[in-house]
Write a protein that holds these residues in place. Sequence first.
Motif, PDB file in Angstrom:
ATOM      1  N   THR A  68       0.603  -1.258  -0.103  1.00 47.25           N
ATOM      2  CA  THR A  68      -0.040   0.110  -0.175  1.00 47.25           C
ATOM      3  C   THR A  68       0.937   1.256   0.084  1.00 47.25           C
ATOM      4  N   LEU A  69       2.175   0.879   0.246  1.00 45.57           N
ATOM      5  CA  LEU A  69       3.078   2.367   0.121  1.00 45.57           C
ATOM      6  C   LEU A  69       3.706   2.640  -1.025  1.00 45.57           C
ATOM      7  N   TYR A  70       3.605   3.801  -1.250  1.00 47.10           N
ATOM      8  CA  TYR A  70       4.258   4.658  -2.313  1.00 47.10           C
ATOM      9  C   TYR A  70       5.745   4.751  -2.282  1.00 47.10           C
ATOM     10  N   MET A  71       6.301   3.283  -2.853  1.00 46.29           N
ATOM     11  CA  MET A  71       7.988   3.318  -2.851  1.00 46.29           C
ATOM     12  C   MET A  71       8.261   2.139  -3.516  1.00 46.29           C
ATOM     13  N   ASP A  72       9.454   1.883  -4.152  1.00 48.77           N
ATOM     14  CA  ASP A  72      10.086   1.159  -4.897  1.00 48.77           C
ATOM     15  C   ASP A  72      11.218   0.422  -3.761  1.00 48.77           C
ATOM     16  N   GLY A  73      10.463  -0.401  -3.106  1.00 45.96           N
ATOM     17  CA  GLY A  73      11.400  -1.052  -1.985  1.00 45.96           C
ATOM     18  C   GLY A  73      12.008  -2.474  -2.264  1.00 45.96           C
ATOM     19  N   THR A  74      13.289  -2.558  -1.645  1.00 44.44           N
ATOM     20  CA  THR A  74      14.025  -4.016  -1.652  1.00 44.44           C
ATOM     21  C   THR A  74      14.502  -4.383  -0.355  1.00 44.44           C
ATOM     22  N   VAL A  75      14.022  -5.538  -0.396  1.00 46.07           N
ATOM     23  CA  VAL A  75      14.183  -6.372   0.955  1.00 46.07           C
ATOM     24  C   VAL A  75      15.897  -6.718   0.999  1.00 46.07           C
ATOM     25  N   VAL A  76      16.617  -6.014   1.998  1.00 42.07           N
ATOM     26  CA  VAL A  76      17.932  -6.301   1.891  1.00 42.07           C
ATOM     27  C   VAL A  76      18.275  -7.021   3.365  1.00 42.07           C
ATOM     28  N   ILE A  77      17.294  -7.176   4.315  1.00 46.45           N
ATOM     29  CA  ILE A  77      17.635  -8.111   5.408  1.00 46.45           C
ATOM     30  C   ILE A  77      16.128  -8.823   5.401  1.00 46.45           C
ATOM     31  N   GLY A  78      16.085  -9.948   5.320  1.00 50.83           N
ATOM     32  CA  GLY A  78      14.843 -10.483   5.284  1.00 50.83           C
ATOM     33  C   GLY A  78      14.711 -11.986   5.619  1.00 50.83           C
ATOM     34  N   GLU A  79      13.615 -12.683   5.423  1.00 51.80           N
ATOM     35  CA  GLU A  79      13.604 -14.143   5.851  1.00 51.80           C
ATOM     36  C   GLU A  79      13.929 -15.013   4.316  1.00 51.80           C
ATOM     37  N   GLY A  80      14.072 -16.073   4.587  1.00 47.83           N
ATOM     38  CA  GLY A  80      14.116 -17.156   3.675  1.00 47.83           C
ATOM     39  C   GLY A  80      15.213 -18.131   3.326  1.00 47.83           C
ATOM     40  N   GLU A  81      16.195 -17.674   3.893  1.00 48.57           N
ATOM     41  CA  GLU A  81      17.526 -18.453   3.894  1.00 48.57           C
ATOM     42  C   GLU A  81      17.335 -19.594   5.132  1.00 48.57           C
ATOM     43  N   ARG A  82      17.804 -18.899   6.344  1.00 50.95           N
ATOM     44  CA  ARG A  82      17.670 -20.098   7.351  1.00 50.95           C
ATOM     45  C   ARG A  82      16.418 -20.489   7.795  1.00 50.95           C
ATOM     46  N   ASP A  83      15.620 -19.416   8.018  1.00 46.71           N
ATOM     47  CA  ASP A  83      14.356 -19.671   8.529  1.00 46.71           C
ATOM     48  C   ASP A  83      13.143 -20.539   7.531  1.00 46.71           C
ATOM     49  N   GLU A  84      13.667 -20.509   6.081  1.00 50.25           N
ATOM     50  CA  GLU A  84      12.715 -20.915   4.915  1.00 50.25           C
ATOM     51  C   GLU A  84      11.188 -20.218   5.162  1.00 50.25           C
ATOM     52  N   ALA A  85      11.292 -19.282   5.241  1.00 51.25           N
ATOM     53  CA  ALA A  85       9.790 -18.453   5.396  1.00 51.25           C
ATOM     54  C   ALA A  85       9.478 -18.351   3.948  1.00 51.25           C
ATOM     55  N   MET A  87       7.985 -15.782   2.252  1.00 51.41           N
ATOM     56  CA  MET A  87       8.086 -14.545   1.368  1.00 51.41           C
ATOM     57  C   MET A  87       8.862 -13.934   2.090  1.00 51.41           C
ATOM     58  N   LEU A  88       8.914 -12.542   1.600  1.00 50.30           N
ATOM     59  CA  LEU A  88       9.932 -11.417   2.358  1.00 50.30           C
ATOM     60  C   LEU A  88      11.377 -11.842   2.261  1.00 50.30           C
ATOM     61  N   TYR A  89      11.786 -12.525   1.429  1.00 51.96           N
ATOM     62  CA  TYR A  89      13.195 -12.867   1.362  1.00 51.96           C
ATOM     63  C   TYR A  89      14.105 -11.860   0.785  1.00 51.96           C
ATOM     64  N   ILE A  90      15.469 -12.001   0.884  1.00 52.62           N
ATOM     65  CA  ILE A  90      16.527 -11.032   0.692  1.00 52.62           C
ATOM     66  C   ILE A  90      16.311 -10.805  -0.949  1.00 52.62           C
ATOM     67  N   GLY A  91      16.296  -9.563  -1.353  1.00 48.11           N
ATOM     68  CA  GLY A  91      16.107  -9.336  -2.876  1.00 48.11           C
ATOM     69  C   GLY A  91      14.777  -9.014  -3.193  1.00 48.11           C
ATOM     70  N   GLU A  92      13.746  -9.463  -2.607  1.00 51.78           N
ATOM     71  CA  GLU A  92      12.227  -9.370  -2.749  1.00 51.78           C
ATOM     72  C   GLU A  92      12.063  -7.862  -3.112  1.00 51.78           C
ATOM     73  N   ILE A 104      14.015   2.443  -1.619  1.00 53.09           N
ATOM     74  CA  ILE A 104      14.243   2.278  -0.329  1.00 53.09           C
ATOM     75  C   ILE A 104      14.722   0.886   0.207  1.00 53.09           C
ATOM     76  N   ASP A 105      15.712   0.630   0.884  1.00 53.83           N
ATOM     77  CA  ASP A 105      15.996  -0.285   1.182  1.00 53.83           C
ATOM     78  C   ASP A 105      15.428  -0.787   2.574  1.00 53.83           C
ATOM     79  N   ILE A 106      14.993  -2.033   2.825  1.00 53.07           N
ATOM     80  CA  ILE A 106      14.219  -2.394   3.948  1.00 53.07           C
ATOM     81  C   ILE A 106      14.785  -3.544   4.601  1.00 53.07           C
ATOM     82  N   ALA A 107      15.173  -3.617   5.968  1.00 55.84           N
ATOM     83  CA  ALA A 107      15.432  -4.688   6.794  1.00 55.84           C
ATOM     84  C   ALA A 107      14.292  -4.926   7.500  1.00 55.84           C
ATOM     85  N   LEU A 108      13.903  -6.282   7.683  1.00 53.15           N
ATOM     86  CA  LEU A 108      12.796  -6.804   8.462  1.00 53.15           C
ATOM     87  C   LEU A 108      12.813  -8.070   9.260  1.00 53.15           C
ATOM     88  N   ASP A 109      11.974  -8.069  10.171  1.00 52.21           N
ATOM     89  CA  ASP A 109      11.796  -9.315  10.835  1.00 52.21           C
ATOM     90  C   ASP A 109      10.346  -9.220  11.114  1.00 52.21           C
TER      91      ASP A 109
END
Length: 341
Positions: A68-85, A87-92, A104-109
Amino acid sequence: MNTPTDTDTLGKTHQESMTENALDRVLVLEMVRVTEAAAVAASHLIGRGDEKAADAAAVEAMRRAFDTLYMDGTVVIGEGERDEAPMLYIGEKVGGAPGKGPKIDIALDPLEGTTITAKAGPNALAVLAAAEEGCLLNAPDTYMDKLAIGPGYPEGVIDLAKTATENVQSVAAAKGVEPGDIIVCVLDRPRHADLIAELRALGCGVVLIGDGDVAGVIATTDEDTNIDMYMGQGGAPEGVLAAAALRCVGGQFNGRLVFRNDDEKARARKWGIEDLDRIYKLEDLASGDCIFAATGVTDGSLLSGVKRRRTLTGEKVMTTDSVVMRASSGTVRWIKGEHKV
C-alpha cells in the motif's frame, strides 16, 4: 529511553513529502502501520505452539501492508534462507510503486521471536528498518557476535576485538562504577555458557533472555531496564535491525559475522562481503538517515503486546503499542493503536 520524544500522531502529507528526500516520501507513520499489521496477525497465534504459522501470518500481513506504500522497496535483510520463510526474502521487491517510487532498502523481521510467540513468552516484536538505497548492510543469514551499549559513553569504549572482561572494565570505568555493578543482557543459549561464567566471575548481573535480541540491544538505551551492555551471538539480520535502532536513539554497536561452514562463507561472498573477519561498527551496518519501527506482539520491556478489548459502545477492538524512530531528527514516537476487529 534516553532520547527526546515526540508524541505527534500526524505525518506530512504526500505532497509535502514528495518535495523532500526519499525517506520523507515514505511517511514515518506508514512504517508503523506495516509493523502493526504484522503484530496483529501474529497475535492470533500467541500460545498456540505453532512457530511457523505465527511467522507466516506476520509475513503475509507485512507484505500486504508494504504494497500500500508509494515506494520502490527492496528487502536487503529478510527471511527465506535459514528460516525457510514463505516470502519477504532477501532481494524481494516490496511497495506499491515499483520503478516509480523512491528507492528504499528494507531490513525486516515480521516476527522477531517466533518461539516466544508460540509459547506466549515476553518480548516478541514485529520490526523493520528503512533507509535510502545502499545504506543498510546486506548481511547474510548467518550468526553474528554482538556487543552494544546505550548512549552517553565516549566513542570506542567497547571493542569486539577485546575480551568480555576488558569490555566490562572499560564500560565500568567510563560509567564511574565497579565492574560488578555492570548489568549485561545475554541470550540464554548453551553457546554462551563460558561468556555467562566469565561475566558472573566479575560480579556482573546477567539478564538472560530466551529470544528477541533486537529488544535486548535496545534495552541498553532505556534507563528503566538497568541494562548497561548487550553481549553474545545471535542472528546477523537482527544485528542490522538493532544497529538501525541505535542509529536513531544513540549508542554503540560492534558486530562480527560468524561462519560455521564453507556454505555460509560462500553466502557472505554472494552478498559482497569479502573480509570475513571484519568488525562492523554502527554506521557500517546502518548509515545515513534511517527509520526503525517496532510493534509489540507479546508484552515486553520495550513495548506492550497486542490486546483485545471492547469499547464503551461494545465494539471489539485490538490495541497495539508501537515505537518509530528516525536517525536524522533523533525523534522517537510512541504510538497506541486501536484496530476494529
